[in-house]
Design an enzyme around this catalytic site. Sequence first.
Site, PDB file in Angstrom:
ATOM      1  N   HIS A  27      10.346  34.921  42.638  1.00 24.71           N
ATOM      2  CA  HIS A  27       9.968  33.814  43.515  1.00 24.71           C
ATOM      3  C   HIS A  27       9.073  32.858  42.730  1.00 24.71           C
ATOM      4  O   HIS A  27       8.383  33.259  41.798  1.00 24.71           O
ATOM      5  CB  HIS A  27       9.248  34.366  44.748  1.00 24.71           C
ATOM      6  CG  HIS A  27       8.651  33.308  45.617  1.00 24.71           C
ATOM      7  ND1 HIS A  27       9.360  32.206  46.029  1.00 24.71           N
ATOM      8  CD2 HIS A  27       7.397  33.173  46.131  1.00 24.71           C
ATOM      9  CE1 HIS A  27       8.588  31.440  46.764  1.00 24.71           C
ATOM     10  NE2 HIS A  27       7.391  32.002  46.840  1.00 24.71           N
ATOM     11  N   CYS A  75       9.487  33.860  52.017  1.00 26.59           N
ATOM     12  CA  CYS A  75       9.972  33.627  50.654  1.00 26.59           C
ATOM     13  C   CYS A  75      10.744  34.813  50.079  1.00 26.59           C
ATOM     14  O   CYS A  75      11.435  34.669  49.066  1.00 26.59           O
ATOM     15  CB  CYS A  75       8.810  33.261  49.739  1.00 26.59           C
ATOM     16  SG  CYS A  75       7.950  31.745  50.242  1.00 26.59           S
ATOM     17  N   ASN A 129       7.920  24.948  45.421  1.00 29.82           N
ATOM     18  CA  ASN A 129       8.162  26.214  46.116  1.00 29.82           C
ATOM     19  C   ASN A 129       9.163  25.949  47.234  1.00 29.82           C
ATOM     20  O   ASN A 129       8.836  25.318  48.234  1.00 29.82           O
ATOM     21  CB  ASN A 129       6.842  26.752  46.682  1.00 29.82           C
ATOM     22  CG  ASN A 129       6.996  28.095  47.389  1.00 29.82           C
ATOM     23  OD1 ASN A 129       8.106  28.498  47.749  1.00 29.82           O
ATOM     24  ND2 ASN A 129       5.897  28.779  47.598  1.00 29.82           N
TER      25      ASN A 129
END
Length: 365
Positions: free
Chosen positions: A258, A116, A288
Amino acid sequence: MTYTRPIGVLGMGTYLPSTVRTNAEVAAGAGVTPEWISERTGVRERHVAAPGEAASDLAAHAVRSAVRAAGLDMADIGLLICGTSTPDELGPATACRIQTLTGADRAVALDVSAACSGWLFAAKVAHDWLRTAEEGTRYAVAVGVEAYSRFLDPADRGTAVLFADGAAAAVLGPVAEPGGFAQFSLGSDGALADRVLIPAGGSRRPASAATLAGRDHFIRMDGRAIGRFITDVFPRLITDALDRAGLDLADVDCVVAHQPNPVLLRRIGADLGIPDDRLVVVGDEVGNIGAASTPYALARAVDTRPLKPGDRILLAAFGAGMTWGSALLTWSGAPAVAADPAAGLRSVPSADRTTGRSTSQGAAR
């Protein structure tokens, strides 16, 4: 040759697949209720790639949009870096697939693997490459993309409710003072690598009848350990970045992070004293999307706030590995662009956003 001008963002583009998976659909497979998902995660829906649609396909849409938003042609791009943990295949680099799909024939294409955090790592590589310009490269694209739906166990409520598919890209190049990136800081701790991973399919545990039977090609995550990690690392990223730059939180116009879990992100943001109108939260509408999360949030901030030249943006990313990073970006603005009529898109300012269904200036889908 070394450029004396700083390196910043010239244009952005995003892409979300057209298929939407609601909380009701996910809840049915995961053995929970839609209300449980909303209360625990804040995610309302997530986008899912179509059959036959790979990470490179999603990324190519975002890259084309970003280059168009920057007012450039693909022939102008000298470097193409893809951050992903769901590549088309183990080899070659997914960036090479994206290069062919977009026609960026003059670009050096490569992947970075930092989960990520991947887009921020890619942006750091592109920034330093452009600053030295050893190959005469003037413009680069950093794209984050994930096709997580290919690696989700629908019965695993810890992952199925959170992860989704999407892509976001930024064109980097020289900008006028005082714009551009500064104060990059990246880190990793491999001792935590098993906290979230896809156990099988690599050289340690190649695909076999046993790994298929064990469902070892799905994402596995220790949710509690990851929650503790985020609760620890996110505040440190913010405070350390401010300390390095000699700034206070009040000096920052926008915090782009994030998007692992909107509920957790908002809670930590409140604990840090980040005003609601300065913390960008988009995970509720897309879930996500891994390496695409941070650039997608930045692109949304460009359009919805909107960001103004001179605004200070604090970027913070963290992911599997474990990896993390932060940077300060002074926004330099980006030109409006007339979208490609063949793509069925209309003109949008600075961040060109598309989905498989529609494009609009006021919404992400």
